[in-house]
Design an enzyme around this catalytic site. Structure first.
Site, PDB file in Angstrom:
ATOM      1  N   SER A 127       3.354  31.915  24.749  1.00 53.24           N
ATOM      2  CA  SER A 127       4.265  33.036  24.548  1.00 53.24           C
ATOM      3  C   SER A 127       3.506  34.261  24.074  1.00 53.24           C
ATOM      4  O   SER A 127       2.483  34.143  23.377  1.00 53.24           O
ATOM      5  CB  SER A 127       5.282  32.617  23.482  1.00 53.24           C
ATOM      6  N   TYR A 152       7.617  28.623  14.853  1.00 57.44           N
ATOM      7  CA  TYR A 152       7.668  28.418  16.315  1.00 57.44           C
ATOM      8  C   TYR A 152       6.476  29.118  16.962  1.00 57.44           C
ATOM      9  O   TYR A 152       5.724  28.516  17.726  1.00 57.44           O
ATOM     10  CB  TYR A 152       8.984  28.957  16.913  1.00 57.44           C
ATOM     11  N   LYS A 156       2.782  27.696  18.949  1.00 52.04           N
ATOM     12  CA  LYS A 156       2.200  28.077  20.247  1.00 52.04           C
ATOM     13  C   LYS A 156       0.721  28.466  20.080  1.00 52.04           C
ATOM     14  O   LYS A 156      -0.124  28.111  20.887  1.00 52.04           O
ATOM     15  CB  LYS A 156       2.973  29.259  20.854  1.00 52.04           C
TER      16      LYS A 156
HETATM   17  P1  NAD Z   1      14.339  24.873  27.029  1.00 48.66           P
HETATM   18  O1  NAD Z   1      14.746  24.451  25.665  1.00 48.66           O
HETATM   19  O2  NAD Z   1      15.407  25.297  27.978  1.00 48.66           O
HETATM   20  O3  NAD Z   1      13.494  23.699  27.701  1.00 48.66           O
HETATM   21  C1  NAD Z   1      12.671  22.829  26.970  1.00 48.66           C
HETATM   22  C2  NAD Z   1      12.943  21.417  27.444  1.00 48.66           C
HETATM   23  O4  NAD Z   1      12.077  20.538  26.734  1.00 48.66           O
HETATM   24  C3  NAD Z   1      14.374  20.942  27.185  1.00 48.66           C
HETATM   25  O5  NAD Z   1      14.901  20.377  28.360  1.00 48.66           O
HETATM   26  C4  NAD Z   1      14.235  19.918  26.075  1.00 48.66           C
HETATM   27  O6  NAD Z   1      15.206  18.899  26.166  1.00 48.66           O
HETATM   28  C5  NAD Z   1      12.823  19.403  26.311  1.00 48.66           C
HETATM   29  N1  NAD Z   1      12.136  18.879  25.119  1.00 48.66           N
HETATM   30  C6  NAD Z   1      12.009  19.463  23.904  1.00 48.66           C
HETATM   31  N2  NAD Z   1      11.313  18.660  23.061  1.00 48.66           N
HETATM   32  C7  NAD Z   1      10.999  17.539  23.764  1.00 48.66           C
HETATM   33  C8  NAD Z   1      10.296  16.361  23.459  1.00 48.66           C
HETATM   34  N3  NAD Z   1       9.803  16.121  22.229  1.00 48.66           N
HETATM   35  N4  NAD Z   1      10.141  15.416  24.411  1.00 48.66           N
HETATM   36  C9  NAD Z   1      10.649  15.616  25.639  1.00 48.66           C
HETATM   37  N5  NAD Z   1      11.339  16.710  26.000  1.00 48.66           N
HETATM   38  C10 NAD Z   1      11.510  17.667  25.066  1.00 48.66           C
HETATM   39  O7  NAD Z   1      13.255  26.016  26.855  1.00 48.66           O
HETATM   40  P2  NAD Z   1      12.668  27.039  27.934  1.00 48.66           P
HETATM   41  O8  NAD Z   1      13.229  28.378  27.652  1.00 48.66           O
HETATM   42  O9  NAD Z   1      12.775  26.485  29.291  1.00 48.66           O
HETATM   43  O10 NAD Z   1      11.146  27.081  27.471  1.00 48.66           O
HETATM   44  C11 NAD Z   1      10.169  26.262  28.065  1.00 48.66           C
HETATM   45  C12 NAD Z   1       8.851  26.478  27.362  1.00 48.66           C
HETATM   46  O11 NAD Z   1       8.488  27.846  27.422  1.00 48.66           O
HETATM   47  C13 NAD Z   1       8.877  26.116  25.874  1.00 48.66           C
HETATM   48  O12 NAD Z   1       7.627  25.552  25.549  1.00 48.66           O
HETATM   49  C14 NAD Z   1       9.040  27.469  25.196  1.00 48.66           C
HETATM   50  O13 NAD Z   1       8.528  27.463  23.894  1.00 48.66           O
HETATM   51  C15 NAD Z   1       8.217  28.349  26.118  1.00 48.66           C
HETATM   52  N6  NAD Z   1       8.618  29.759  26.064  1.00 48.66           N
HETATM   53  C16 NAD Z   1       9.913  30.095  26.320  1.00 48.66           C
HETATM   54  C17 NAD Z   1      10.300  31.432  26.247  1.00 48.66           C
HETATM   55  C18 NAD Z   1      11.728  31.825  26.507  1.00 48.66           C
HETATM   56  O14 NAD Z   1      12.086  32.963  26.247  1.00 48.66           O
HETATM   57  N7  NAD Z   1      12.582  30.965  27.037  1.00 48.66           N
HETATM   58  C19 NAD Z   1       9.350  32.419  25.948  1.00 48.66           C
HETATM   59  C20 NAD Z   1       8.027  32.034  25.708  1.00 48.66           C
HETATM   60  C21 NAD Z   1       7.668  30.686  25.781  1.00 48.66           C
HETATM   61  C1  UD1 Z   2      12.058  36.242  20.702  1.00 45.91           C
HETATM   62  C2  UD1 Z   2      11.131  35.633  19.688  1.00 45.91           C
HETATM   63  C3  UD1 Z   2       9.855  35.160  20.382  1.00 45.91           C
HETATM   64  C4  UD1 Z   2      10.207  34.202  21.526  1.00 45.91           C
HETATM   65  C5  UD1 Z   2      11.177  34.900  22.482  1.00 45.91           C
HETATM   66  C6  UD1 Z   2      11.652  33.997  23.563  1.00 45.91           C
HETATM   67  C7  UD1 Z   2      11.598  36.720  17.544  1.00 45.91           C
HETATM   68  C8  UD1 Z   2      11.086  37.674  16.506  1.00 45.91           C
HETATM   69  N1  UD1 Z   2      10.826  36.583  18.643  1.00 45.91           N
HETATM   70  O1  UD1 Z   2      11.430  37.390  21.254  1.00 45.91           O
HETATM   71  O2  UD1 Z   2       9.029  34.502  19.460  1.00 45.91           O
HETATM   72  O3  UD1 Z   2       9.044  33.834  22.240  1.00 45.91           O
HETATM   73  O4  UD1 Z   2      12.334  35.347  21.745  1.00 45.91           O
HETATM   74  O5  UD1 Z   2      12.464  32.985  23.086  1.00 45.91           O
HETATM   75  O6  UD1 Z   2      12.631  36.113  17.388  1.00 45.91           O
HETATM   76  N2  UD1 Z   2      18.236  41.900  20.111  1.00 45.91           N
HETATM   77  C9  UD1 Z   2      19.382  42.551  19.648  1.00 45.91           C
HETATM   78  N3  UD1 Z   2      20.507  41.816  19.451  1.00 45.91           N
HETATM   79  C10 UD1 Z   2      20.561  40.462  19.703  1.00 45.91           C
HETATM   80  C11 UD1 Z   2      19.389  39.812  20.178  1.00 45.91           C
HETATM   81  C12 UD1 Z   2      18.244  40.579  20.355  1.00 45.91           C
HETATM   82  O7  UD1 Z   2      19.374  43.760  19.407  1.00 45.91           O
HETATM   83  O8  UD1 Z   2      21.611  39.852  19.487  1.00 45.91           O
HETATM   84  C13 UD1 Z   2      17.019  42.696  20.341  1.00 45.91           C
HETATM   85  C14 UD1 Z   2      15.851  42.268  19.469  1.00 45.91           C
HETATM   86  O9  UD1 Z   2      15.808  43.024  18.302  1.00 45.91           O
HETATM   87  C15 UD1 Z   2      14.669  42.547  20.385  1.00 45.91           C
HETATM   88  C16 UD1 Z   2      15.217  42.451  21.812  1.00 45.91           C
HETATM   89  O10 UD1 Z   2      16.632  42.492  21.680  1.00 45.91           O
HETATM   90  O11 UD1 Z   2      14.237  43.848  20.194  1.00 45.91           O
HETATM   91  C17 UD1 Z   2      14.824  41.161  22.488  1.00 45.91           C
HETATM   92  O12 UD1 Z   2      15.144  40.084  21.607  1.00 45.91           O
HETATM   93  P1  UD1 Z   2      14.974  38.553  22.028  1.00 45.91           P
HETATM   94  O13 UD1 Z   2      15.640  38.315  23.331  1.00 45.91           O
HETATM   95  O14 UD1 Z   2      15.405  37.727  20.867  1.00 45.91           O
HETATM   96  O15 UD1 Z   2      13.421  38.412  22.286  1.00 45.91           O
HETATM   97  P2  UD1 Z   2      12.183  38.738  21.318  1.00 45.91           P
HETATM   98  O16 UD1 Z   2      12.631  39.105  19.972  1.00 45.91           O
HETATM   99  O17 UD1 Z   2      11.312  39.702  22.025  1.00 45.91           O
END
Ligand code: NAD
Ligand code: UD1
Length: 342
Positions: A127, A152, A156
């Site tokens: 991330s 969290y 990462k």
């Molecule tokens: P998600 O929660 O939708 O998917 C994660 C999946 O992993 C789920 O299906 C959950 O059941 C499974 N899981 C969790 N712990 C487990 C375990 N111990 N054993 C087996 N399965 C397990 O999340 P996502 O948004 O699809 O994110 C996927 C990856 O990307 C994650 O590693 C997350 O940290 C990373 N990531 C996500 C975002 C985002 O904004 N969604 C941003 C940056 C990084």
């Molecule tokens: C967040 C996490 C980041 C994670 C990412 C994806 C924090 C500080 N960072 O990023 O670690 O990898 O999500 O899961 O939590 N916002 C509002 N109102 C809301 C929600 C969000 O104003 O109800 C604003 C936030 O202030 C931010 C922007 O929208 O400026 C995006 O927020 P969000 O979607 O939560 O992503 P990040 O904060 O960038």
């Protein structure tokens, strides 16, 4: 012969979109998931989209014995794409051990089992949070990582360090860590998307849930940042573009095109949008009026974060080209379909 890929967390949001594209690119996919944040019926939706059902193994990565038994029995994976993790920032602040246990013990168990059963290729979900509060923009991979503000985020950063150490110790092992910026959007079919449990933390699901009437109003966290309209700027990327990057990163690994056996790459568009711009675009493309209110800043938020995405473009021959309109439209279509089903 098809390459066999193990996708941990493949029932989740980003994992399911990636599985679709892997199948469409003729990979044989096995999903491993404990369904802690997803549902098994995602697999039926994947079949509906692709015409093929991926194999599914229900397993918790924290359970080393179970994982090893699975890999002993299901031999011959060419690579692992590791999505499985907990991802709620606020929850990780409340319960750091739960996050380190799941995200780091899970990773270590996976790496140890992969080593034992000779699976040498890994793609890791990282991330942009590993950059902390950036000193310069856009953020390239050359920017130093900093301690993220949440457990969290730190899970990462530490995970990347563990993978890097393993790559340094074992030349047979290769990994690419993909640093996502802000993934939003859903599959064009409207059959898969993000379905957060409980109250969403992230902006886009909060917007769509407000528009559909599940939440009363969106709180905009601060309009006194040093940005064009005072609200924070992020690099939103369509989940389908993200999935495409995983397929390309996988090909880079399998074709042994890497320049070193541990690489990191940003996945973003390179464009930043403010919270108010996202709201305005949402209202325009969906013709829905959004109830929102400006409130105080959220702890840990940085004013501005957007990627220098040139490295991935160059090395993966990939570009995130779906627009913010497309991201928002697909999120909205998904929200409406998902609520009809539930
Ligand atoms: P998600 O929660 O939708 O998917 C994660 C999946 O992993 C789920 O299906 C959950 O059941 C499974 N899981 C969790 N712990 C487990 C375990 N111990 N054993 C087996 N399965 C397990 O999340 P996502 O948004 O699809 O994110 C996927 C990856 O990307 C994650 O590693 C997350 O940290 C990373 N990531 C996500 C975002 C985002 O904004 N969604 C941003 C940056 C990084
Ligand atoms: C967040 C996490 C980041 C994670 C990412 C994806 C924090 C500080 N960072 O990023 O670690 O990898 O999500 O899961 O939590 N916002 C509002 N109102 C809301 C929600 C969000 O104003 O109800 C604003 C936030 O202030 C931010 C922007 O929208 O400026 C995006 O927020 P969000 O979607 O939560 O992503 P990040 O904060 O960038």
């Amino acid at each position: 012969m098809k390459n066999k890929i193990l996708v941990t967390g493949g029932c989740g949001y980003i994992g399911s979109h990636t599985v679709v594209q892997l199948i469409e690119n003729n990979f044989e996919v096995t999903i491993l998931d404990n369904l802690s944040n997803s549902q098994e019926n995602v697999i039926d939706s994947i079949k509906e989209i692709t015409g093929r059902k991926p194999y599914f193994l229900k397993c918790d990565l924290k359970n080393l014995k179970h994982l090893e038994n699975i890999l002993k029995y299901h031999k011959g994976f060419d690579a692992i794409i590791h999505f499985a993790a907990h991802k709620a920032v606020g929850e990780s602040v409340q319960n750091p051990l739960m996050y380190y246990q799941n995200n780091l013990t899970g990773l270590i168990n996976l790496l140890a089992s992969a080593k034992k059963y000779k699976i040498d290729n890994l793609i890791f979900s990282s991330s942009a949070t590993v950059y902390g509060k950036p000193k310069s923009l856009p953020i390239s991979e050359k920017n130093k990582t900093q301690r993220p503000s949440s457990p969290y985020g730190n899970s990462k950063k530490v995970a990347e360090e563990i993978i890097e150490d393993l790559a340094a110790a074992s030349k047979d092992f290769s990994a690419i860590s993909l640093r996502y910026f802000n993934p939003i959007g859903a599959h064009k079919s409207g059959l898969i998307g993000e379905l957060p449990t409980g109250i969403p933390n992230n902006l886009m699901p909060y917007i769509t849930q407000t528009a559909i009437g599940l939440r009363e109003k969106l709180m905009v966290y601060g309009n006194d940042y040093p940005t064009k309209d005072g609200t924070p700027i992020r690099d939103y990327i369509h989940v389908e573009d993200l999935a495409d990057a995983h397929v390309k990163a996988l090909s880079r690994l399998l074709n042994k095109n890497q320049e070193s056996n541990f690489e990191v790459m940003n996945l973003g568009t390179g464009n930043g949008f403010s919270v108010l711009e996202v709201i305005k675009t949402f209202e325009e493309v969906t013709q829905q009026k959004l109830n929102y209110e400006i409130t105080q800043r959220r702890a840990g938020d940085v004013p501005e974060l957007y990627a220098d995405a040139k490295l991935a473009e160059e090395k993966l021959n990939w570009k995130a080209d779906r627009t913010l309109d497309e991201m928002i439209k697909s999120s909205w279509v998904w929200e409406q379909k998902a609520r009809k089903q539930s």
